[in-house]
Write a protein that holds these residues in place. Structure first.
Motif, PDB file in Angstrom:
ATOM      1  N   THR A  91     -51.598 -33.290 -45.976  1.00 42.34           N
ATOM      2  CA  THR A  91     -51.456 -32.395 -47.189  1.00 42.34           C
ATOM      3  C   THR A  91     -51.608 -31.125 -46.320  1.00 42.34           C
ATOM      4  OG1 THR A  91     -53.426 -32.458 -47.352  1.00 42.34           O
ATOM      5  CG2 THR A  91     -51.710 -33.039 -48.586  1.00 42.34           C
ATOM      6  N   THR A  92     -52.577 -30.967 -45.767  1.00 41.18           N
ATOM      7  CA  THR A  92     -51.668 -29.760 -44.019  1.00 41.18           C
ATOM      8  C   THR A  92     -52.102 -30.152 -42.585  1.00 41.18           C
ATOM      9  OG1 THR A  92     -54.397 -30.019 -44.212  1.00 41.18           O
ATOM     10  CG2 THR A  92     -53.961 -28.698 -45.658  1.00 41.18           C
ATOM     11  N   GLY A  93     -52.998 -30.243 -42.027  1.00 36.06           N
ATOM     12  CA  GLY A  93     -52.313 -30.686 -40.735  1.00 36.06           C
ATOM     13  C   GLY A  93     -51.683 -29.899 -39.800  1.00 36.06           C
ATOM     14  N   ASN A  94     -51.145 -30.057 -38.725  1.00 33.59           N
ATOM     15  CA  ASN A  94     -50.157 -29.937 -37.426  1.00 33.59           C
ATOM     16  C   ASN A  94     -48.530 -30.523 -38.064  1.00 33.59           C
ATOM     17  OD1 ASN A  94     -52.556 -28.707 -36.383  1.00 33.59           O
ATOM     18  ND2 ASN A  94     -53.187 -30.604 -36.278  1.00 33.59           N
ATOM     19  N   PHE A  95     -48.182 -29.638 -37.508  1.00 31.78           N
ATOM     20  CA  PHE A  95     -46.821 -30.079 -37.339  1.00 31.78           C
ATOM     21  C   PHE A  95     -46.379 -30.824 -35.904  1.00 31.78           C
ATOM     22  CE2 PHE A  95     -42.459 -27.812 -36.073  1.00 31.78           C
ATOM     23  CZ  PHE A  95     -41.543 -29.043 -36.090  1.00 31.78           C
ATOM     24  N   LEU A  96     -45.439 -31.544 -36.183  1.00 32.05           N
ATOM     25  CA  LEU A  96     -45.512 -31.824 -35.033  1.00 32.05           C
ATOM     26  C   LEU A  96     -44.222 -32.185 -34.294  1.00 32.05           C
ATOM     27  CD1 LEU A  96     -46.820 -36.012 -35.678  1.00 32.05           C
ATOM     28  CD2 LEU A  96     -48.057 -33.777 -34.357  1.00 32.05           C
ATOM     29  N   PHE A  97     -43.261 -32.741 -35.180  1.00 30.34           N
ATOM     30  CA  PHE A  97     -41.706 -32.430 -33.925  1.00 30.34           C
ATOM     31  C   PHE A  97     -40.421 -32.609 -35.778  1.00 30.34           C
ATOM     32  CE2 PHE A  97     -42.843 -37.445 -34.626  1.00 30.34           C
ATOM     33  CZ  PHE A  97     -41.571 -37.890 -35.402  1.00 30.34           C
ATOM     34  N   SER A  98     -40.358 -32.055 -35.592  1.00 32.71           N
ATOM     35  CA  SER A  98     -38.622 -32.177 -36.796  1.00 32.71           C
ATOM     36  C   SER A  98     -36.953 -32.752 -35.984  1.00 32.71           C
ATOM     37  CB  SER A  98     -38.823 -30.534 -37.046  1.00 32.71           C
ATOM     38  OG  SER A  98     -37.709 -29.969 -35.815  1.00 32.71           O
ATOM     39  N   GLY A  99     -36.499 -32.765 -37.100  1.00 32.41           N
ATOM     40  CA  GLY A  99     -35.167 -33.435 -36.836  1.00 32.41           C
ATOM     41  C   GLY A  99     -33.971 -33.667 -37.353  1.00 32.41           C
ATOM     42  N   THR A 100     -32.684 -33.764 -37.511  1.00 32.16           N
ATOM     43  CA  THR A 100     -32.197 -33.865 -38.797  1.00 32.16           C
ATOM     44  C   THR A 100     -31.745 -34.908 -39.224  1.00 32.16           C
ATOM     45  OG1 THR A 100     -30.425 -34.363 -37.202  1.00 32.16           O
ATOM     46  CG2 THR A 100     -30.815 -32.087 -37.582  1.00 32.16           C
ATOM     47  N   ILE A 101     -31.423 -35.314 -40.867  1.00 28.78           N
ATOM     48  CA  ILE A 101     -31.019 -36.544 -41.379  1.00 28.78           C
ATOM     49  C   ILE A 101     -29.648 -36.798 -41.873  1.00 28.78           C
ATOM     50  CG2 ILE A 101     -31.439 -37.682 -44.032  1.00 28.78           C
ATOM     51  CD1 ILE A 101     -34.167 -35.884 -44.240  1.00 28.78           C
ATOM     52  N   THR A 102     -28.645 -37.951 -42.003  1.00 26.78           N
ATOM     53  CA  THR A 102     -28.115 -37.929 -41.697  1.00 26.78           C
ATOM     54  C   THR A 102     -27.827 -39.531 -43.590  1.00 26.78           C
ATOM     55  OG1 THR A 102     -26.683 -37.485 -40.559  1.00 26.78           O
ATOM     56  CG2 THR A 102     -25.555 -39.064 -41.572  1.00 26.78           C
ATOM     57  N   GLY A 103     -28.162 -38.367 -44.723  1.00 23.40           N
ATOM     58  CA  GLY A 103     -28.061 -39.400 -45.668  1.00 23.40           C
ATOM     59  C   GLY A 103     -26.766 -38.763 -46.981  1.00 23.40           C
ATOM     60  N   ASN A 104     -27.895 -39.255 -47.755  1.00 26.59           N
ATOM     61  CA  ASN A 104     -26.664 -38.662 -48.709  1.00 26.59           C
ATOM     62  C   ASN A 104     -27.561 -37.429 -50.024  1.00 26.59           C
ATOM     63  OD1 ASN A 104     -24.295 -40.367 -48.649  1.00 26.59           O
ATOM     64  ND2 ASN A 104     -25.787 -42.463 -49.455  1.00 26.59           N
ATOM     65  N   ALA A 105     -26.794 -36.870 -50.921  1.00 26.17           N
ATOM     66  CA  ALA A 105     -28.216 -35.772 -51.920  1.00 26.17           C
ATOM     67  C   ALA A 105     -28.087 -36.631 -52.732  1.00 26.17           C
ATOM     68  CB  ALA A 105     -26.461 -34.688 -52.486  1.00 26.17           C
ATOM     69  N   TYR A 106     -29.849 -36.415 -53.196  1.00 24.05           N
ATOM     70  CA  TYR A 106     -30.539 -36.437 -54.315  1.00 24.05           C
ATOM     71  C   TYR A 106     -30.217 -35.929 -55.756  1.00 24.05           C
ATOM     72  CZ  TYR A 106     -33.673 -34.117 -51.808  1.00 24.05           C
ATOM     73  OH  TYR A 106     -34.429 -33.409 -51.081  1.00 24.05           O
ATOM     74  N   THR A 107     -30.586 -36.652 -56.714  1.00 28.09           N
ATOM     75  CA  THR A 107     -30.700 -36.083 -57.771  1.00 28.09           C
ATOM     76  C   THR A 107     -31.932 -36.031 -57.989  1.00 28.09           C
ATOM     77  OG1 THR A 107     -28.211 -36.395 -58.656  1.00 28.09           O
ATOM     78  CG2 THR A 107     -30.069 -36.167 -60.219  1.00 28.09           C
ATOM     79  N   ALA A 108     -32.308 -35.222 -59.417  1.00 26.75           N
ATOM     80  CA  ALA A 108     -33.869 -35.102 -60.155  1.00 26.75           C
ATOM     81  C   ALA A 108     -34.287 -36.350 -60.200  1.00 26.75           C
ATOM     82  CB  ALA A 108     -34.115 -34.251 -60.531  1.00 26.75           C
ATOM     83  N   GLY A 109     -35.497 -37.241 -60.234  1.00 27.44           N
ATOM     84  CA  GLY A 109     -35.440 -38.392 -60.531  1.00 27.44           C
ATOM     85  C   GLY A 109     -34.872 -39.358 -60.029  1.00 27.44           C
ATOM     86  N   ASP A 110     -34.251 -39.382 -59.065  1.00 26.58           N
ATOM     87  CA  ASP A 110     -33.845 -40.627 -58.094  1.00 26.58           C
ATOM     88  C   ASP A 110     -34.792 -41.244 -56.908  1.00 26.58           C
ATOM     89  OD1 ASP A 110     -30.735 -40.407 -59.090  1.00 26.58           O
ATOM     90  OD2 ASP A 110     -30.299 -39.615 -57.102  1.00 26.58           O
ATOM     91  N   THR A 111     -34.277 -42.223 -56.378  1.00 28.75           N
ATOM     92  CA  THR A 111     -35.222 -42.743 -55.390  1.00 28.75           C
ATOM     93  C   THR A 111     -34.217 -42.395 -54.090  1.00 28.75           C
ATOM     94  OG1 THR A 111     -35.819 -44.420 -56.595  1.00 28.75           O
ATOM     95  CG2 THR A 111     -36.360 -45.109 -53.813  1.00 28.75           C
ATOM     96  N   TYR A 112     -34.800 -41.862 -53.082  1.00 24.04           N
ATOM     97  CA  TYR A 112     -34.644 -41.406 -51.845  1.00 24.04           C
ATOM     98  C   TYR A 112     -34.891 -42.541 -50.739  1.00 24.04           C
ATOM     99  CZ  TYR A 112     -32.411 -38.794 -48.074  1.00 24.04           C
ATOM    100  OH  TYR A 112     -32.153 -38.535 -47.071  1.00 24.04           O
ATOM    101  N   THR A 113     -34.459 -42.817 -50.121  1.00 24.63           N
ATOM    102  CA  THR A 113     -34.908 -44.003 -49.189  1.00 24.63           C
ATOM    103  C   THR A 113     -34.556 -43.333 -47.421  1.00 24.63           C
ATOM    104  OG1 THR A 113     -35.115 -45.394 -50.873  1.00 24.63           O
ATOM    105  CG2 THR A 113     -35.143 -46.325 -48.493  1.00 24.63           C
TER     106      THR A 113
END
Length: 127
Positions: A91-113
């Motif tokens: 929930t809080t803590g330290n930001f470690l790293f970031s990157g990009t995701i290549t995936g599909n858009a999602y709709t509310a209620g979907d499962t995203y993996t």
């Protein structure tokens, strides 16, 4: 673009190498973003704010790859996650790293993996 390792992580690694300061992350957590998260990892957060635990296989050639699916169920909002951040706390803590995701858009209620092996982190190694 500010994707990469955080100042916090860079300093922790340097202190571990140069000052014998212990450093470890028990569990990294992934958060979704709909644009570049910036140098603090807080910009362009997705409507889905839940961070999910991720695990990695052993590093090889300066790279880590996730070794299990990272899944959000009943996801909040309809968006297209294009970036992620990694944190050392749920929930809080330290930001470690970031990157990009290549995936599909999602709709509310979907499962995203993000599939196993689909989240990678690498450093440039001397060759």
């Amino acid at each position: 673009m500010a994707v990469g390792i955080s100042t916090y992580l860079a300093n922790a690694w340097m202190n571990a190498l140069g000052n014998a300061t212990a450093f470890s992350v028990t569990t990294p957590y992934i958060k979704l973003h709909v644009g570049d998260p910036g140098s603090a990892g807080t910009s362009n957060a997705a409507t889905e704010t839940t961070r999910k635990a991720v695990s990695f296989a052993a590093a090889s050639n300066g790279a880590l790859a996730s070794d299990a699916d990272v899944t959000w169920t009943n996801i909040a909002g309809s968006q297209d996650a294009t970036h992620f951040t990694a944190w050392d706390s749920l929930t809080t803590g330290n930001f470690l790293f970031s990157g990009t995701i290549t995936g599909n858009a999602y709709t509310a209620g979907d499962t995203y993996t993000i599939s196993s092996g689909g989240l990678t982190v690498s450093l440039t190694v001397a060759s």
